[in-house]
Design a protein around this motif. Sequence first.
Motif, PDB file in Angstrom:
ATOM      1  N   SER A  85     -10.246 -19.414  29.063  1.00  0.00           N
ATOM      2  CA  SER A  85     -11.157 -18.580  29.070  1.00  0.00           C
ATOM      3  C   SER A  85     -11.016 -17.529  30.189  1.00  0.00           C
ATOM      4  N   LEU A  86      -9.794 -17.427  30.754  1.00  0.00           N
ATOM      5  CA  LEU A  86      -9.603 -16.128  31.593  1.00  0.00           C
ATOM      6  C   LEU A  86      -9.484 -14.853  30.730  1.00  0.00           C
ATOM      7  N   PRO A  87      -8.830 -14.714  29.639  1.00  0.00           N
ATOM      8  CA  PRO A  87      -8.797 -13.628  28.686  1.00  0.00           C
ATOM      9  C   PRO A  87     -10.170 -12.949  28.697  1.00  0.00           C
ATOM     10  N   GLN A  88     -11.109 -13.778  28.715  1.00  0.00           N
ATOM     11  CA  GLN A  88     -12.333 -12.857  28.575  1.00  0.00           C
ATOM     12  C   GLN A  88     -12.961 -12.030  29.553  1.00  0.00           C
ATOM     13  N   VAL A  89     -12.398 -12.380  30.926  1.00  0.00           N
ATOM     14  CA  VAL A  89     -13.037 -11.649  31.898  1.00  0.00           C
ATOM     15  C   VAL A  89     -12.625 -10.080  32.031  1.00  0.00           C
ATOM     16  N   LYS A  90     -13.479  -9.218  32.069  1.00  0.00           N
ATOM     17  CA  LYS A  90     -13.138  -7.823  32.052  1.00  0.00           C
ATOM     18  C   LYS A  90     -13.643  -7.081  33.214  1.00  0.00           C
ATOM     19  N   SER A  91     -14.166  -7.590  34.268  1.00  0.00           N
ATOM     20  CA  SER A  91     -14.520  -6.974  35.090  1.00  0.00           C
ATOM     21  C   SER A  91     -14.358  -7.799  36.592  1.00  0.00           C
ATOM     22  N   VAL A  92     -14.568  -7.037  37.587  1.00  0.00           N
ATOM     23  CA  VAL A  92     -14.241  -7.663  39.044  1.00  0.00           C
ATOM     24  C   VAL A  92     -15.578  -8.640  39.104  1.00  0.00           C
ATOM     25  N   ASP A  93     -16.747  -8.295  38.695  1.00  0.00           N
ATOM     26  CA  ASP A  93     -17.944  -9.162  38.618  1.00  0.00           C
ATOM     27  C   ASP A  93     -18.002 -10.359  37.811  1.00  0.00           C
ATOM     28  N   LEU A 141     -18.130 -14.573  38.727  1.00  0.00           N
ATOM     29  CA  LEU A 141     -18.556 -15.625  38.047  1.00  0.00           C
ATOM     30  C   LEU A 141     -17.899 -16.475  37.303  1.00  0.00           C
ATOM     31  N   TRP A 142     -16.707 -16.068  36.834  1.00  0.00           N
ATOM     32  CA  TRP A 142     -15.640 -17.161  36.337  1.00  0.00           C
ATOM     33  C   TRP A 142     -15.378 -18.161  37.115  1.00  0.00           C
ATOM     34  N   LEU A 156      -7.826 -13.681  40.422  1.00  0.00           N
ATOM     35  CA  LEU A 156      -7.835 -14.843  39.631  1.00  0.00           C
ATOM     36  C   LEU A 156      -6.613 -15.246  39.218  1.00  0.00           C
ATOM     37  N   GLN A 157      -5.792 -14.566  38.715  1.00  0.00           N
ATOM     38  CA  GLN A 157      -4.299 -14.601  38.267  1.00  0.00           C
ATOM     39  C   GLN A 157      -3.471 -15.183  39.370  1.00  0.00           C
ATOM     40  N   THR A 158      -3.593 -14.422  40.493  1.00  0.00           N
ATOM     41  CA  THR A 158      -2.817 -14.906  41.662  1.00  0.00           C
ATOM     42  C   THR A 158      -3.111 -16.401  42.016  1.00  0.00           C
ATOM     43  N   MET A 159      -4.519 -16.639  42.137  1.00  0.00           N
ATOM     44  CA  MET A 159      -4.771 -18.013  42.450  1.00  0.00           C
ATOM     45  C   MET A 159      -4.309 -19.022  41.438  1.00  0.00           C
ATOM     46  N   ARG A 160      -4.347 -18.480  39.992  1.00  0.00           N
ATOM     47  CA  ARG A 160      -3.991 -19.365  39.047  1.00  0.00           C
ATOM     48  C   ARG A 160      -2.336 -19.757  39.179  1.00  0.00           C
ATOM     49  N   LYS A 161      -1.744 -18.821  39.502  1.00  0.00           N
ATOM     50  CA  LYS A 161      -0.223 -19.016  39.461  1.00  0.00           C
ATOM     51  C   LYS A 161       0.085 -19.668  40.958  1.00  0.00           C
ATOM     52  N   TYR A 162      -0.731 -19.560  41.914  1.00  0.00           N
ATOM     53  CA  TYR A 162      -0.389 -20.191  43.250  1.00  0.00           C
ATOM     54  C   TYR A 162      -0.911 -21.670  42.777  1.00  0.00           C
ATOM     55  N   ILE A 163      -1.809 -22.098  42.397  1.00  0.00           N
ATOM     56  CA  ILE A 163      -2.192 -23.354  41.956  1.00  0.00           C
ATOM     57  C   ILE A 163      -1.193 -24.188  41.207  1.00  0.00           C
ATOM     58  N   LYS A 169     -16.007 -22.136  36.687  1.00  0.00           N
ATOM     59  CA  LYS A 169     -14.884 -22.993  36.588  1.00  0.00           C
ATOM     60  C   LYS A 169     -15.007 -24.223  37.841  1.00  0.00           C
ATOM     61  N   HIS A 170     -15.503 -23.691  38.983  1.00  0.00           N
ATOM     62  CA  HIS A 170     -15.575 -24.609  40.008  1.00  0.00           C
ATOM     63  C   HIS A 170     -16.581 -25.689  39.627  1.00  0.00           C
ATOM     64  N   ASN A 171     -17.813 -25.327  39.071  1.00  0.00           N
ATOM     65  CA  ASN A 171     -19.028 -26.141  38.533  1.00  0.00           C
ATOM     66  C   ASN A 171     -18.271 -27.075  37.589  1.00  0.00           C
TER      67      ASN A 171
END
Length: 265
Positions: free
Chosen positions: A182-190, A194-195, A155-162, A199-201
Amino acid sequence: GTAEAWKDFEKSKVYMADLESGLHYLLRVELATHQTLEGEELKTFKDFVTVVAKLFPGRQSVVKLLETLLEWLVSLPLEKIPFDAILDLVNNKMRISGMFLSDQLQWVGCQGSRVGLRGYPCSLWTLFHVLTVQAASRPDALANTGLEENPKAVLQTMRKYIVNFFGCQECGKHFEEMAVASLPQVKSVDQAVLWLWRKHNQVNGRLAGTMSEDPHFPKTQWPSPDLCPTCHEEQDGIHVWNEDKVLMFLKQHYGAANISPKHMY
Ligand code: FAD
């Protein structure tokens, strides 16, 4: 006109033709708007190539090209890399055997009802959903890259790419706002899988009924009940997602076994 024939596809599948077309567009067209890569852009591009070289569940010839690109980027002590050098490698000017990325754009699940709709942005979402699912199902894949043990690496790579490269700057701005919040709340690969879905929705909700919407592909809250009945529940008459079911669905839908080779060059 030059309208191409409509290609039959299933909404329940992911198409390798979309993923490879997206990689082709990213590496040969989008990147070409940057004559040299340095600093934050170069770091972002290296991280992107790391993530796709390690996690892209694609054809051997494409994976080999991504791995070769990664080795080359990692071994270079340069602080600046000209785009032309990257392009030579992507085009395999040195003729290393068994590596190849088609330069055809062939949208299948991402085809639009007219040019300018869907296509590349659709393939980029698809690519990153596939990569978050790969990261969740192959925990050791990023070992020794500097990205291991970071559940948010994709996700961080995607964020920087975008932010640094995606041609639509308004999209980058919106995506960055969502990531900050809301990215700081993500604590696992699962949770990362879902994040990105959530966000896509959120983006789908914002774009419904706007010029970005292909009338043949209305923006909806995805997956619809026909794709995943158990993802949808009702509590006190209000629609709620069953996120355990959504996670299972995402892992199946974006998993390697659900990627179809149909319509590939
Ligand atoms: P897309 O939204 O591109 O989705 C592609 C496919 O993914 C769908 O066909 C469906 O199969 C699946 N899908 C749909 N929803 C989900 C979900 N929640 N989870 C998992 N899979 C799903 N355009 C703008 O006009 N303004 C913006 O601010 C903007 N921001 C963007 C930000 C990013 C990071 C990206 C990659 C694109 C952005 N776009 C934006 C483009 C826009 O989101 C669409 O990609 C584009 O309009 C094409 O839409 P589409 O119908 O092909 O579906």
